[in-house]
Write an enzyme that holds these catalytic residues in place. Structure first.
Site, PDB file in Angstrom:
ATOM      1  N   ASP A   1      -4.458   5.129   5.947  1.00  0.00           N
ATOM      2  CA  ASP A   1      -4.990   6.333   6.595  1.00  0.00           C
ATOM      3  C   ASP A   1      -6.077   5.893   7.583  1.00  0.00           C
ATOM      4  O   ASP A   1      -5.767   5.505   8.701  1.00  0.00           O
ATOM      5  CB  ASP A   1      -5.502   7.270   5.490  1.00  0.00           C
ATOM      6  CG  ASP A   1      -5.968   8.612   6.010  1.00  0.00           C
ATOM      7  OD1 ASP A   1      -5.498   9.038   7.077  1.00  0.00           O
ATOM      8  OD2 ASP A   1      -6.800   9.257   5.344  1.00  0.00           O
TER       9      ASP A   1
ATOM     10  N   GLU B   1       0.833  -1.205   0.000  1.00  0.00           N
ATOM     11  CA  GLU B   1       0.000   0.000   0.000  1.00  0.00           C
ATOM     12  C   GLU B   1       0.865   1.251   0.000  1.00  0.00           C
ATOM     13  O   GLU B   1       1.998   1.229   0.505  1.00  0.00           O
ATOM     14  CB  GLU B   1      -0.886   0.022   1.259  1.00  0.00           C
ATOM     15  CG  GLU B   1      -2.290  -0.531   1.055  1.00  0.00           C
ATOM     16  CD  GLU B   1      -3.202   0.445   0.317  1.00  0.00           C
ATOM     17  OE1 GLU B   1      -2.711   1.404  -0.322  1.00  0.00           O
ATOM     18  OE2 GLU B   1      -4.419   0.239   0.374  1.00  0.00           O
ATOM     19  N   ASP B   2       0.308   2.330  -0.532  1.00  0.00           N
ATOM     20  CA  ASP B   2       1.010   3.609  -0.429  1.00  0.00           C
ATOM     21  C   ASP B   2       0.853   4.188   0.973  1.00  0.00           C
ATOM     22  O   ASP B   2       1.817   4.560   1.614  1.00  0.00           O
ATOM     23  CB  ASP B   2       0.532   4.598  -1.512  1.00  0.00           C
ATOM     24  CG  ASP B   2      -0.990   4.799  -1.533  1.00  0.00           C
ATOM     25  OD1 ASP B   2      -1.718   4.106  -0.801  1.00  0.00           O
ATOM     26  OD2 ASP B   2      -1.440   5.668  -2.309  1.00  0.00           O
TER      27      ASP B   2
ATOM     28  N   ARG C   1       1.466  12.375  -9.023  1.00  0.00           N
ATOM     29  CA  ARG C   1       1.994  11.041  -8.706  1.00  0.00           C
ATOM     30  C   ARG C   1       3.449  10.902  -9.151  1.00  0.00           C
ATOM     31  O   ARG C   1       4.184  10.064  -8.663  1.00  0.00           O
ATOM     32  CB  ARG C   1       1.193   9.949  -9.432  1.00  0.00           C
ATOM     33  CG  ARG C   1      -0.240   9.792  -8.969  1.00  0.00           C
ATOM     34  CD  ARG C   1      -0.835   8.519  -9.586  1.00  0.00           C
ATOM     35  NE  ARG C   1      -2.284   8.492  -9.518  1.00  0.00           N
ATOM     36  CZ  ARG C   1      -2.995   8.037  -8.486  1.00  0.00           C
ATOM     37  NH1 ARG C   1      -2.378   7.589  -7.413  1.00  0.00           N
ATOM     38  NH2 ARG C   1      -4.312   8.036  -8.524  1.00  0.00           N
TER      39      ARG C   1
HETATM   40  P1  IMP Z   1      -7.848   4.685   3.872  1.00  0.00           P
HETATM   41  O1  IMP Z   1      -8.880   3.734   3.368  1.00  0.00           O
HETATM   42  O2  IMP Z   1      -8.474   5.869   4.581  1.00  0.00           O
HETATM   43  O3  IMP Z   1      -6.783   4.037   4.718  1.00  0.00           O
HETATM   44  O4  IMP Z   1      -7.195   5.350   2.620  1.00  0.00           O
HETATM   45  C1  IMP Z   1      -6.247   4.724   1.902  1.00  0.00           C
HETATM   46  C2  IMP Z   1      -6.072   5.395   0.547  1.00  0.00           C
HETATM   47  O5  IMP Z   1      -6.414   6.793   0.597  1.00  0.00           O
HETATM   48  C3  IMP Z   1      -4.640   5.342   0.137  1.00  0.00           C
HETATM   49  O6  IMP Z   1      -4.341   4.155  -0.549  1.00  0.00           O
HETATM   50  C4  IMP Z   1      -4.503   6.592  -0.700  1.00  0.00           C
HETATM   51  O7  IMP Z   1      -4.821   6.313  -2.045  1.00  0.00           O
HETATM   52  C5  IMP Z   1      -5.512   7.569  -0.134  1.00  0.00           C
HETATM   53  N1  IMP Z   1      -4.865   8.567   0.759  1.00  0.00           N
HETATM   54  C6  IMP Z   1      -4.981   8.692   2.105  1.00  0.00           C
HETATM   55  N2  IMP Z   1      -4.244   9.704   2.586  1.00  0.00           N
HETATM   56  C7  IMP Z   1      -3.623  10.242   1.515  1.00  0.00           C
HETATM   57  C8  IMP Z   1      -2.671  11.330   1.347  1.00  0.00           C
HETATM   58  O8  IMP Z   1      -2.221  12.005   2.289  1.00  0.00           O
HETATM   59  N3  IMP Z   1      -2.262  11.560   0.072  1.00  0.00           N
HETATM   60  C9  IMP Z   1      -2.692  10.845  -1.019  1.00  0.00           C
HETATM   61  N4  IMP Z   1      -3.566   9.826  -0.899  1.00  0.00           N
HETATM   62  C10 IMP Z   1      -4.019   9.520   0.345  1.00  0.00           C
HETATM   63 MG    MG Z   2      -5.106   7.746  -3.896  1.00  0.00          MG
END
Ligand code: IMP
Ligand code: MG
Length: 189
Positions: A116, A112-113, A178
């Protein structure tokens, strides 16, 4: 070792007049990705590993992580959309591209990147577990612990201390930026 201290902020280039500052340089990212690759290989042993790249955000990280790992390796891609063009979580996860090979009996690393809220990774882990991998772990370049994810990734590159929105090295802001080779914080207003 977990890197938490960002370098001195440098004002980079404005995008739509938004201010950006570099948080993690190319060199810092490369060093940490190298460590993660060695860590994964050490923990999983000399056998075959499947890196499962979560698109789009993890494409650059996965490419470098794969090169940092010795031994037998497969790469698979999973297309996922968890955000619209906004910077806040929608909570909805949609699979836009599924795996092309079964992962049953495989040692799988979900790449994963950023974790969050953790909604994306939780959904993906539930879905993938049902497919019977021999093992399943998460390697994320960034984690935002303050967002309270229900999933704690086994391998974390960097922990973000606050709610800064980051771009570059695969991470986007409304599908843009990106391609930056470093990771920067962008003003979201
Ligand atoms: P989650 O489901 O809230 O954990 O979100 C995960 C996804 O949200 C990541 O794979 C990112 O694509 C996107 N994301 C969350 N925070 C950021 C950020 O600070 N910059 C860019 N993308 C983010
Ligand atoms: Mg994203």
């Amino acid at each position: 070792m977990l890197f938490t201290a960002p370098p001195d902020p440098v004002l980079e280039h404005p995008s739509d007049g938004r201010k950006m500052r570099v948080l993690y340089s190319e060199e810092q990212i490369a060093a940490r990705v190298g460590e993660l690759g060695r860590e994964l290989r050490a923990e999983l042993g000399p056998g075959e590993i499947t890196l499962l790249c979560v698109l789009k955000g993890a494409f650059m990280f996965t490419a470098d992580l794969a090169r940092a790992m010795s031994g037998p390796l497969h790469v698979e891609f999973l297309g996922v959309r968890s955000y619209g063009d906004e910077t806040t979580s929608s909570g909805a996860v949609q699979i836009t591209h599924d795996l092309t090979a079964p992962i049953e009996g495989k040692h799988v690393v979900l790449v994963e990147d950023i974790v969050d809220t953790g909604l994306t990774v939780r959904y993906l882990l539930d879905t993938l577990r049902a497919r019977g991998p021999a093992s399943l772990r998460v390697c994320t370049l960034f984690e935002r612990p303050s967002a309270g994810s229900p999933v704690r990734p086994e391998h974390v590159g960097f922990q973000l201390q606050g709610h800064e929105f980051i771009v570059g090295y695969g991470l986007d802001w409304a599908q843009r930026l990106r391609n930056l080779p470093y990771v920067a914080e962008i003003e979201t207003r």
